[in-house]
Design an enzyme around this catalytic site. Structure first.
Site, PDB file in Angstrom:
ATOM      1  N   SER A 142       0.968  -1.142   0.083  1.00 52.48           N
ATOM      2  CA  SER A 142      -0.129   0.054  -0.062  1.00 52.48           C
ATOM      3  C   SER A 142       0.754   1.235   0.151  1.00 52.48           C
ATOM      4  CB  SER A 142      -0.844  -0.008   1.379  1.00 52.48           C
ATOM      5  OG  SER A 142      -1.454   1.239   1.536  1.00 52.48           O
ATOM      6  N   TYR A 155      -2.127  -1.732  10.306  1.00 53.90           N
ATOM      7  CA  TYR A 155      -2.247  -1.557   8.873  1.00 53.90           C
ATOM      8  C   TYR A 155      -0.803  -1.040   8.309  1.00 53.90           C
ATOM      9  CZ  TYR A 155      -3.949  -1.254   3.977  1.00 53.90           C
ATOM     10  OH  TYR A 155      -4.248  -1.374   2.764  1.00 53.90           O
TER      11      TYR A 155
HETATM   12  P1  NAD Z   1     -11.774  -6.183  -0.588  1.00 48.80           P
HETATM   13  O1  NAD Z   1     -12.278  -5.949   0.958  1.00 48.80           O
HETATM   14  O2  NAD Z   1     -12.483  -5.661  -1.651  1.00 48.80           O
HETATM   15  O3  NAD Z   1     -11.192  -7.498  -0.706  1.00 48.80           O
HETATM   16  C1  NAD Z   1     -10.424  -8.293   0.170  1.00 48.80           C
HETATM   17  C2  NAD Z   1     -10.735  -9.882  -0.126  1.00 48.80           C
HETATM   18  O4  NAD Z   1     -10.018 -10.583   1.047  1.00 48.80           O
HETATM   19  C3  NAD Z   1     -12.254 -10.355   0.341  1.00 48.80           C
HETATM   20  O5  NAD Z   1     -12.818 -11.074  -0.740  1.00 48.80           O
HETATM   21  C4  NAD Z   1     -12.340 -10.898   1.770  1.00 48.80           C
HETATM   22  O6  NAD Z   1     -13.095 -12.256   1.831  1.00 48.80           O
HETATM   23  C5  NAD Z   1     -10.520 -11.617   1.414  1.00 48.80           C
HETATM   24  N1  NAD Z   1     -10.228 -11.852   3.007  1.00 48.80           N
HETATM   25  C6  NAD Z   1     -10.129 -11.368   3.899  1.00 48.80           C
HETATM   26  N2  NAD Z   1      -9.523 -12.017   4.933  1.00 48.80           N
HETATM   27  C7  NAD Z   1      -9.262 -13.213   4.516  1.00 48.80           C
HETATM   28  C8  NAD Z   1      -8.280 -14.301   4.815  1.00 48.80           C
HETATM   29  N3  NAD Z   1      -8.173 -14.354   6.339  1.00 48.80           N
HETATM   30  N4  NAD Z   1      -8.050 -15.027   3.812  1.00 48.80           N
HETATM   31  C9  NAD Z   1      -8.323 -15.135   2.742  1.00 48.80           C
HETATM   32  N5  NAD Z   1      -9.066 -14.116   2.105  1.00 48.80           N
HETATM   33  C10 NAD Z   1      -9.482 -13.145   3.260  1.00 48.80           C
HETATM   34  O7  NAD Z   1     -10.188  -5.391  -0.314  1.00 48.80           O
HETATM   35  P2  NAD Z   1      -9.412  -4.730  -1.398  1.00 48.80           P
HETATM   36  O8  NAD Z   1      -9.339  -3.320  -1.191  1.00 48.80           O
HETATM   37  O9  NAD Z   1      -9.542  -5.331  -2.856  1.00 48.80           O
HETATM   38  O10 NAD Z   1      -7.851  -4.998  -0.813  1.00 48.80           O
HETATM   39  C11 NAD Z   1      -7.108  -6.001  -1.217  1.00 48.80           C
HETATM   40  C12 NAD Z   1      -5.687  -5.842  -0.793  1.00 48.80           C
HETATM   41  O11 NAD Z   1      -5.337  -4.608  -1.150  1.00 48.80           O
HETATM   42  C13 NAD Z   1      -5.374  -5.779   0.679  1.00 48.80           C
HETATM   43  O12 NAD Z   1      -4.301  -6.344   1.227  1.00 48.80           O
HETATM   44  C14 NAD Z   1      -5.576  -4.275   0.920  1.00 48.80           C
HETATM   45  O13 NAD Z   1      -4.718  -4.090   2.207  1.00 48.80           O
HETATM   46  C15 NAD Z   1      -4.781  -3.662  -0.119  1.00 48.80           C
HETATM   47  N6  NAD Z   1      -5.051  -2.279  -0.561  1.00 48.80           N
HETATM   48  C16 NAD Z   1      -6.186  -1.773  -0.737  1.00 48.80           C
HETATM   49  C17 NAD Z   1      -6.320  -0.319  -1.139  1.00 48.80           C
HETATM   50  C18 NAD Z   1      -7.692   0.238  -1.146  1.00 48.80           C
HETATM   51  O14 NAD Z   1      -7.843   1.354  -1.250  1.00 48.80           O
HETATM   52  N7  NAD Z   1      -8.363  -0.788  -1.328  1.00 48.80           N
HETATM   53  C19 NAD Z   1      -5.187   0.258  -1.092  1.00 48.80           C
HETATM   54  C20 NAD Z   1      -3.783  -0.323  -0.871  1.00 48.80           C
HETATM   55  C21 NAD Z   1      -3.972  -1.497  -0.530  1.00 48.80           C
END
Ligand code: NAD
Length: 260
Positions: A142, A155
């Protein structure tokens, strides 16, 4: 077809960023394992992606914090598709509190999903990649792998930690053709972020509009959210880059929020 014949495991890919990466990989001919806590959503996503007519996708249940579940998921992948070339360690959640209010159980849950999950999936995939003569490991970091924000101690700590893991894997994996890199997105409008907007507004005592414009996008060059497609394109580039010239790096995709 940049990934024809490749097999990718993408954790947390039933939703959000992971789902967009899975789609892009399938479009480019990869066979993809949608490994998610939510089996029903993983299977539905796999069916949708397989119908595109390029690579195949299967959905499996995997809690990335469980060593047994991770090992079983990687074994099922190899049994089904015969190999594993690409690991995208993407599953993640967000929990925000001030440090003094942060429940210890929530802190541990955050480290378990982001760091234990990355470690366990890497540990399970590396022996297969070594045997095959190489592979690509991509960690979903991130901007918070490089920057800090209030309320996000767990985080920010976890996302900084992924840089360390990627750099060690880059060194250990070099002679085997295993590359390790981190993608560092800015704010992407997924369920993870939608949940934070009202939470941050309440904690910071500002409106939801101000959370979006000032807290989330205030430091970007154009006030725009990064999209899941932007992140998927970088994940495709890294998966398809075949030499150790690019390893141990982090790639920030954030409309200029973080530069460096
Ligand atoms: P999201 O909530 O849309 O999707 C996350 C997925 O992870 C879900 O399908 C959930 O069921 C699954 N999950 C949760 N806990 C789990 C576990 N213990 N084992 C397996 N699967 C699990 O989230 P997103 O925004 O797509 O985030 C994905 C990644 O991107 C994360 O690591 C997040 O930190 C990172 N990220 C997101 C953003 C943002 O702005 N959305 C920015 C930077 C980084």
């Amino acid at each position: 077809m940049k990934l024809k014949g490749k097999v990718a495991i993408i954790t947390g890919s039933a939703s959000g960023i992971g789902a967009a990466i899975a789609r892009r990989y399938v479009e480019e001919g990869a066979n993809v394992v949608i490994a998610d806590l939510n089996l029903e959503a993983a299977e539905a996503k796999a069916q949708e992606l397989s119908a595109l007519g390029s690579g195949q996708a299967i959905g499996i249940a995997m809690d990335v914090t469980s060593e047994a579940a991770v090992n079983a998921g990687v074994a099922a992948t190899v049994q089904h598709f015969g190999r594993v070339d690409i690991l995208v360690s993407n599953a993640g959640i967000q929990i925000v509190h001030r440090i003094e209010d942060f429940p210890f159980a929530d802190w541990k849950k955050m480290q378990a999903i982001h760091l234990d999950g990355a470690f366990l999936t890497t540990k399970a995939c590396v022996p297969h990649m070594k045997r095959q003569g190489g592979g690509a490991v991509i960690y979903m970091g991130s901007v918070h792998s490089h920057e800090a924000s209030p309320l996000k101690s767990a985080y920010v700590t976890a996302k900084h930690g992924l840089l360390g893991l990627a750099r060690v894997l880059a060194k250990e994996g070099g002679e085997y053709g295993i590359r390790a890199n981190v993608i560092c997105p800015g704010f992407v409008r997924t369920p993870l972020v939608d949940k934070q907007i009202p939470e941050q507004a309440a904690t910071l005592g500002i409106s939801e509009d101000e959370v979006v414009k000032k807290v989330m996008l205030g430091e970007t060059v154009d006030g725009q959210f990064t999209t899941v497609e932007d992140v998927a394109e970088v994940a495709l580039f890294l998966a398809g880059f075949e030499t150790n010239a690019l390893t141990g790096q982090s790639f920030t995709v954030s409309h200029g929020w973080h530069m460096g």
